[in-house]
Scaffold this active site. Structure first.
Site, PDB file in Angstrom:
ATOM      1  N   LYS A  97      13.787   1.541   3.427  1.00  0.00           N
ATOM      2  CA  LYS A  97      14.509   2.494   4.340  1.00  0.00           C
ATOM      3  C   LYS A  97      16.056   2.373   4.393  1.00  0.00           C
ATOM      4  O   LYS A  97      16.739   2.572   5.502  1.00  0.00           O
ATOM      5  CB  LYS A  97      14.016   3.002   5.695  1.00  0.00           C
ATOM      6  CG  LYS A  97      12.542   3.334   5.470  1.00  0.00           C
ATOM      7  CD  LYS A  97      12.197   4.383   4.596  1.00  0.00           C
ATOM      8  CE  LYS A  97      12.653   5.676   4.526  1.00  0.00           C
ATOM      9  NZ  LYS A  97      12.329   6.330   3.255  1.00  0.00           N
ATOM     10  N   HIS A 119      11.049  -4.332  -2.326  1.00  0.00           N
ATOM     11  CA  HIS A 119      11.116  -4.747  -1.059  1.00  0.00           C
ATOM     12  C   HIS A 119      11.001  -6.319  -0.534  1.00  0.00           C
ATOM     13  O   HIS A 119      10.713  -6.494   0.620  1.00  0.00           O
ATOM     14  CB  HIS A 119      10.356  -3.735  -0.079  1.00  0.00           C
ATOM     15  CG  HIS A 119      10.836  -2.294  -0.150  1.00  0.00           C
ATOM     16  ND1 HIS A 119      12.018  -1.986  -0.321  1.00  0.00           N
ATOM     17  CD2 HIS A 119      10.224  -1.133  -0.400  1.00  0.00           C
ATOM     18  CE1 HIS A 119      12.164  -0.725  -0.249  1.00  0.00           C
ATOM     19  NE2 HIS A 119      10.886  -0.082  -0.574  1.00  0.00           N
ATOM     20  N   SER A 139      14.326   5.430  10.741  1.00  0.00           N
ATOM     21  CA  SER A 139      13.758   5.894   9.303  1.00  0.00           C
ATOM     22  C   SER A 139      12.531   5.565   8.820  1.00  0.00           C
ATOM     23  O   SER A 139      11.736   6.202   8.425  1.00  0.00           O
ATOM     24  CB  SER A 139      14.868   5.435   8.355  1.00  0.00           C
ATOM     25  OG  SER A 139      14.637   6.035   6.949  1.00  0.00           O
TER      26      SER A 139
END
Length: 296
Positions: free
Chosen positions: A48, A110, A140
């Site tokens: 995010k 990520h 988020s």
């Protein structure tokens, strides 16, 4: 056909000291043995933080001119594969990356810095890391976990904030993630560290910095076109960038691209939560050179 909400949500577990789910560890051997090429570009972020945004910018910089048909026919998650993703409904990230027809290959991850496949370092690949302030990140991520069916159930907002502070969310502690990647740039020169808030504030300026890092020199016109095309409201309605074609998300709960703003955290945090969060932040981000803006 089973409805989405009838499928059980995944559980977090501790994976070498980082909270993960099986969607991102099932394919671990292939991830670790992944063969990077010297011209690969890795886009690394904590979830995010503007991953899709930067992926799209790079995709346009490299391929917007010479293969415009990709822009309208291939969703961004296939153009820029998610290295560690391994879920039943699609090919694994490593397979998608191996099959990419482009050069350079744009790949997203990520993973915390210690989990990145060795070959990216050995091949001296360019890496772009994007960081976003923790308050907007947690908001988020909370909304994303509500609608992303391959992630754990987020529970209510106040317990979610606590879990985020403890690092009990997928990909572990935000604090360790941004810190460790920040330190990596001291020893690895081909790492460009950028901030979501800077991108929101002046997209054109950040695209210039990216170009200079990547050794690209697009025309003024090209840059203007890209800068305009990657604005949040345009990406939100673009089926090739907004993930509306991705099977594992429930858009009835929340869109994948929700607001894209800096400061939306103010609509979620109570004063007490903000205070506790700030105190926790001070303890965990000790590096005075790493500075986040929570408003612009």
């Amino acid at each position: 056909v089973r409805k989405m909400d009838s499928l059980p949500r995944t559980e977090l577990f501790d994976f070498h000291g980082v909270s993960m789910t099986h969607s991102f560890t099932n394919n671990w051997e292939n991830i670790q043995s992944f063969q990077a090429r010297p011209d690969d570009i890795l886009i690394a972020t904590y979830p995010k933080a503007g991953t899709t945004w930067v992926s799209y910018i790079l995709d346009l910089l490299y391929f917007g001119q010479n293969s415009p048909e990709r822009q309208t026919s291939v969703p961004i998650y296939e153009r820029v594969p998610f290295l560690e993703l391994a879920i039943p409904i699609m090919d694994s990230g490593t397979d998608l990356a191996d099959r990419l027809p482009t050069s350079p290959r744009l790949i997203k991850t990520h993973l915390p810095v210690q989990f990145v496949p060795k070959s990216f370092w050995e091949q001296n690949c360019k890496i772009i890391y994007v960081a976003r302030n923790p308050k907007d990140t947690v908001v988020s991520y909370f909304h994303f976990e509500r609608m992303a069916m391959n992630l754990p159930e987020p529970g209510d907002w106040s317990s979610y904030v606590q879990r985020f502070m403890q690092g009990k969310v997928v990909f572990g502690s935000w604090y360790e993630h941004v810190n460790n990647w920040w330190q990596k740039k001291d020893t690895y020169t081909k790492l460009h560290y950028m901030f979501y808030e800077d991108l929101v504030e002046d997209t054109g300026r950040e695209i210039d910095k990216l170009c200079s890092f990547l050794g690209l020199s697009p025309s003024v016109e090209e840059k203007r076109t890209i800068s305009g095309g990657v604005q949040f409201d345009k990406m939100k309605i673009n089926k090739m960038t907004n993930y509306s074609t991705f099977k594992d998300m429930d858009f009835n709960i929340s869109p994948f691209m929700r607001k894209g703003k800096v400061g939306d955290w103010k609509n979620h945090f109570t004063e007490a939560q903000r205070k506790e969060f700030d105190e926790d932040y001070e303890k965990k981000i000790k590096d005075p050179t790493l500075h986040f803006r929570v408003e612009i």
